[in-house]
Design a protein around this motif. Structure first.
Motif, PDB file in Angstrom:
ATOM      1  N   GLY A   1       0.797  -1.214   0.000  1.00  0.00           N
ATOM      2  CA  GLY A   1       0.000   0.000   0.000  1.00  0.00           C
ATOM      3  C   GLY A   1       0.835   1.271   0.000  1.00  0.00           C
ATOM      4  N   ARG A   2       2.104   1.157   0.295  1.00  0.00           N
ATOM      5  CA  ARG A   2       2.964   2.339   0.339  1.00  0.00           C
ATOM      6  C   ARG A   2       3.223   2.863  -1.071  1.00  0.00           C
ATOM      7  N   LYS A   3       3.387   4.183  -1.155  1.00  0.00           N
ATOM      8  CA  LYS A   3       3.663   4.790  -2.453  1.00  0.00           C
ATOM      9  C   LYS A   3       5.017   4.355  -3.003  1.00  0.00           C
ATOM     10  N   SER A   4       6.000   4.245  -2.137  1.00  0.00           N
ATOM     11  CA  SER A   4       7.336   3.867  -2.603  1.00  0.00           C
ATOM     12  C   SER A   4       7.328   2.459  -3.183  1.00  0.00           C
ATOM     13  N   THR A   5       6.517   1.578  -2.652  1.00  0.00           N
ATOM     14  CA  THR A   5       6.446   0.219  -3.171  1.00  0.00           C
ATOM     15  C   THR A   5       5.615   0.178  -4.449  1.00  0.00           C
ATOM     16  N   ARG A   6       4.488   0.873  -4.443  1.00  0.00           N
ATOM     17  CA  ARG A   6       3.594   0.848  -5.604  1.00  0.00           C
ATOM     18  C   ARG A   6       4.221   1.497  -6.827  1.00  0.00           C
ATOM     19  N   PHE A   7       4.964   2.560  -6.659  1.00  0.00           N
ATOM     20  CA  PHE A   7       5.547   3.272  -7.803  1.00  0.00           C
ATOM     21  C   PHE A   7       7.048   3.052  -7.951  1.00  0.00           C
ATOM     22  N   GLY A   8       7.748   2.843  -6.871  1.00  0.00           N
ATOM     23  CA  GLY A   8       9.203   2.713  -6.905  1.00  0.00           C
ATOM     24  C   GLY A   8       9.683   1.381  -7.461  1.00  0.00           C
ATOM     25  N   VAL A   9       9.072   0.298  -7.013  1.00  0.00           N
ATOM     26  CA  VAL A   9       9.501  -1.031  -7.461  1.00  0.00           C
ATOM     27  C   VAL A   9       9.273  -1.196  -8.971  1.00  0.00           C
ATOM     28  N   PRO A  10       8.109  -0.863  -9.515  1.00  0.00           N
ATOM     29  CA  PRO A  10       7.962  -0.967 -10.976  1.00  0.00           C
ATOM     30  C   PRO A  10       8.929  -0.061 -11.739  1.00  0.00           C
ATOM     31  N   PHE A  11       9.206   1.108 -11.186  1.00  0.00           N
ATOM     32  CA  PHE A  11      10.147   2.012 -11.857  1.00  0.00           C
ATOM     33  C   PHE A  11      11.544   1.403 -11.888  1.00  0.00           C
ATOM     34  N   ILE A  12      11.991   0.860 -10.764  1.00  0.00           N
ATOM     35  CA  ILE A  12      13.313   0.230 -10.698  1.00  0.00           C
ATOM     36  C   ILE A  12      13.372  -0.958 -11.654  1.00  0.00           C
ATOM     37  N   LEU A  13      12.320  -1.773 -11.693  1.00  0.00           N
ATOM     38  CA  LEU A  13      12.275  -2.914 -12.612  1.00  0.00           C
ATOM     39  C   LEU A  13      12.316  -2.441 -14.072  1.00  0.00           C
TER      40      LEU A  13
ATOM     41  N   GLY B   1      14.979  -2.375 -18.734  1.00  0.00           N
ATOM     42  CA  GLY B   1      15.209  -1.605 -19.956  1.00  0.00           C
ATOM     43  C   GLY B   1      16.671  -1.580 -20.349  1.00  0.00           C
ATOM     44  N   SER B   2      17.560  -1.531 -19.372  1.00  0.00           N
ATOM     45  CA  SER B   2      18.986  -1.527 -19.702  1.00  0.00           C
ATOM     46  C   SER B   2      19.402  -2.850 -20.327  1.00  0.00           C
ATOM     47  N   PHE B   3      18.855  -3.957 -19.824  1.00  0.00           N
ATOM     48  CA  PHE B   3      19.163  -5.259 -20.433  1.00  0.00           C
ATOM     49  C   PHE B   3      18.566  -5.359 -21.837  1.00  0.00           C
ATOM     50  N   GLY B   4      17.347  -4.897 -21.996  1.00  0.00           N
ATOM     51  CA  GLY B   4      16.720  -4.928 -23.321  1.00  0.00           C
ATOM     52  C   GLY B   4      17.434  -4.039 -24.307  1.00  0.00           C
ATOM     53  N   LEU B   5      17.849  -2.869 -23.873  1.00  0.00           N
ATOM     54  CA  LEU B   5      18.569  -1.947 -24.750  1.00  0.00           C
ATOM     55  C   LEU B   5      19.911  -2.523 -25.160  1.00  0.00           C
ATOM     56  N   ARG B   6      20.550  -3.236 -24.252  1.00  0.00           N
ATOM     57  CA  ARG B   6      21.822  -3.869 -24.589  1.00  0.00           C
ATOM     58  C   ARG B   6      21.633  -4.888 -25.710  1.00  0.00           C
ATOM     59  N   GLU B   7      20.545  -5.651 -25.660  1.00  0.00           N
ATOM     60  CA  GLU B   7      20.281  -6.647 -26.700  1.00  0.00           C
ATOM     61  C   GLU B   7      20.019  -5.972 -28.044  1.00  0.00           C
ATOM     62  N   PHE B   8      19.248  -4.895 -28.057  1.00  0.00           N
ATOM     63  CA  PHE B   8      18.977  -4.189 -29.312  1.00  0.00           C
ATOM     64  C   PHE B   8      20.233  -3.529 -29.855  1.00  0.00           C
ATOM     65  N   ALA B   9      21.062  -2.993 -28.982  1.00  0.00           N
ATOM     66  CA  ALA B   9      22.298  -2.358 -29.437  1.00  0.00           C
ATOM     67  C   ALA B   9      23.276  -3.397 -29.972  1.00  0.00           C
ATOM     68  N   GLN B  10      23.251  -4.593 -29.417  1.00  0.00           N
ATOM     69  CA  GLN B  10      24.145  -5.649 -29.880  1.00  0.00           C
ATOM     70  C   GLN B  10      23.797  -6.084 -31.297  1.00  0.00           C
ATOM     71  N   LEU B  11      22.535  -6.000 -31.683  1.00  0.00           N
ATOM     72  CA  LEU B  11      22.118  -6.349 -33.048  1.00  0.00           C
ATOM     73  C   LEU B  11      22.849  -5.502 -34.080  1.00  0.00           C
ATOM     74  N   ARG B  12      23.109  -4.275 -33.742  1.00  0.00           N
ATOM     75  CA  ARG B  12      23.808  -3.362 -34.653  1.00  0.00           C
ATOM     76  C   ARG B  12      25.177  -3.905 -35.028  1.00  0.00           C
TER      77      ARG B  12
END
Length: 109
Positions: free
Chosen positions: A7-19, A24-35
């Motif tokens: 119910g906390r704001k930090s958990t509701r908004f912070g955890v999804p943001f961190i994930l 996103g950094s892992f996904g971006l690395r995969e797309f950049a590697q295709l180049r």
């Protein structure tokens, strides 16, 4: 305890943001590697270029100083801007030569 934690704001908004940031950094690395994985980079030998109708100069013929001397001799104060012919316009000799070269390459294979 579970309702309070989620119910906390930090958990509701912070955890999804961190994930999102970490995922996103892992996904971006995969797309950049295709180049770099699918880069087609090959060198053409002088003989192959001549077969295609391209005249290549030797590396010793072209230097920075020789190109500077060529450019220094050009009169840059008096020039006229002339538009080159488009491929679809009639009478374009360069385009016709290129088409003939491609036809020769296709029939030569």
């Amino acid at each position: 305890m579970g309702i309070r934690f989620f119910g906390r704001k930090s958990t509701r908004f912070g955890v999804p943001f961190i994930l999102l940031v970490v995922g996103g950094s892992f996904g971006l690395r995969e797309f950049a590697q295709l180049r770099y994985d699918f880069r087609t980079r090959r060198t053409i030998s002088k003989e192959d270029a001549e077969k295609m109708g391209i005249k290549m100069k030797d590396a010793q013929e072209v230097t920075l100083e020789s190109e500077y001397e060529k450019i220094a001799q050009i009169d840059t104060s008096n020039w006229e801007n002339v538009r080159g012919p488009r491929p679809w316009e009639e009478g374009n000799k360069l385009y016709e030569e290129a088409v003939e070269r491609v036809k020769k390459m296709e029939t030569g294979k």
